[in-house]
Design an enzyme around this catalytic site. Structure first.
Site, PDB file in Angstrom:
ATOM      1  N   LYS A   9      34.051  28.723  22.853  1.00 46.33           N
ATOM      2  CA  LYS A   9      33.441  28.258  24.086  1.00 46.33           C
ATOM      3  C   LYS A   9      33.403  29.456  24.949  1.00 46.33           C
ATOM      4  CE  LYS A   9      37.765  26.367  26.159  1.00 46.33           C
ATOM      5  NZ  LYS A   9      37.984  25.085  26.916  1.00 46.33           N
ATOM      6  N   TYR A  11      35.005  47.096  53.350  1.00 48.73           N
ATOM      7  CA  TYR A  11      34.757  45.956  54.525  1.00 48.73           C
ATOM      8  C   TYR A  11      36.181  45.781  55.143  1.00 48.73           C
ATOM      9  CZ  TYR A  11      30.083  45.497  52.543  1.00 48.73           C
ATOM     10  OH  TYR A  11      28.829  45.740  52.114  1.00 48.73           O
TER      11      TYR A  11
END
Length: 373
Positions: free
Chosen positions: A35, A263
């Site tokens: 999956k 940042y």
């Protein structure tokens, strides 16, 4: 520089891992869990290599995943873990997928489809996971309805552990005991499933009593223990990492003392140093939680990530070392210069290796080592 970032998927390491699992659980079968795009590794190449290695049944989460595998040429049985709704059931039956049922409502939906072909079903029993599955005490007539159904072929019965990767196996053993009681009950019935399965990766390593007819390894196939607690107690399988995430130094900058990086000015140089810029960021799947926590391997040496992880770049402090533009930088995986284990990266930020590999963006080029066709 974005094309300088890539993930190498070593299918030979995958084959080695599943071979070790197969040997460990024999004579139980192995149902590989493929999956989530095989946990970020690429569903088609991985599944086709597993077919070459002799595996003939797979498990996914959604109908969409099963359909994509069918369309890629995978004709083997595929079990769908997730619940299918009425508009999906006919497609699943026609495609020969194994349908998970969670209660009497699912049986009714299947019967209402009125398909000519029978539905091959697996019953998911909730033994304490608390997420999905049949709580058998709440649907006393369920087994009778399933046995009487003219359209449901009862192929499988399964459950799922919630703590098999923890050192303390108390709750896992409680779940196992509950499942065994249900298995004992079902084995007395005239109509019963042919495949009983419960063990996930943690249980493959630590709970041999849970193997039953088949096991369902996931992250272990891809080269990682489910947790560091599991790794400390499971020396019998030493998985090889299948995914290697790497990029290339795009720039080396000399910065003076007191210079902020990235940042928010969450990291400031405390002396003159060199900062290497790497063209990879959270758009590629690098967690922002690695800000000022992560490490990168360049020329055989670990360097700290500094400053906030940005969308397209991360920075590392390389001091006065001779690092050049174009040098390979390893985020996790194996390379000639060394290894970084994804589980250790995950541990730094309080997560699991599954999240790291699943989060690698489709923007990142996959390069496959080893054959799959």
């Amino acid at each position: 520089m974005s094309n300088k970032t890539s993930v190498e998927i070593n299918l030979d390491n995958l084959a080695s891992n599943v071979s070790a699992i197969k040997k460990r659980v024999f004579p139980s079968k192995v149902i590989p869990v493929v999956k989530a795009d095989t946990y970020g590794h690429g569903a088609e190449p991985v599944t086709k290599r597993l077919i070459r290695e002799g595996f003939n049944i797979f498990a996914v989460s959604q109908l969409k995943e099963a359909m994509e595998l069918r369309e890629s040429g995978v004709n083997q049985p595929i079990l769908i873990f997730g619940r299918l709704f009425p508009d999906e059931i006919s497609i699943a039956i026609k495609s020969g997928f194994r349908i998970t049922i969670f209660g009497q409502e699912d049986i009714q939906w299947i019967e209402d489809c009125r398909e000519e072909l029978p539905a091959l079903v697996h019953v998911n029993i909730d033994t304490g996971m608390g997420r999905a599955g049949l709580i058998i005490d709440q649907e006393q007539d369920f087994l009778g309805h399933l046995i009487d159904s003219k359209v449901c072929i009862w192929e499988g019965l399964y459950s799922h552990f919630s703590t098999s990767d923890e050192k303390d196996k108390t709750y896992a053993n409680i779940q196992l005991s509950r499942f065994r009681k249900i298995v004992s009950l079902i084995r007395k019935l005239d109509k019963k499933p042919s495949i009983i399965h419960m063990a996930n990766s943690g249980a493959v390593l630590n709970l041999s009593e849970s193997y039953f007819d088949a096991v369902r390894p996931g992250i272990l196939m891809y080269g990682h223990y489910p947790s560091l607690e599991t790794s400390k107690t499971s020396p019998s399988i030493s998985p090889k990492q299948v995914m290697t995430l790497k990029t290339t130094v795009s720039q080396v900058r000399k910065l003076p003392a007191g210079f902020p990086v990235s940042y928010g000015r969450k990291w400031v140089t405390n002396h003159p140093t060199k900062i290497a810029v790497l063209p990879i960021g959270y758009a590629d799947g690098i967690s922002r939680r690695l800000t000022n926590r992560g490490e990168v391997l360049v020329r055989g040496k670990l360097y700290p990530m500094v400053g906030t992880v940005t969308m397209d770049y991360i920075m590392i402090d390389v001091g006065n070392d001779l690092i050049k533009t174009g040098d390979e930088a390893l985020l996790w995986g194996e390379s000639p210069q060394g290894e970084i284990k994804a589980i250790e990266v995950a541990e730094k930020i309080g997560t699991i290796p599954y999240e790291l590999t699943c989060n690698i963006s489709k923007l990142v080029k996959r390069v496959y080592i080893g054959d799959y066709e």
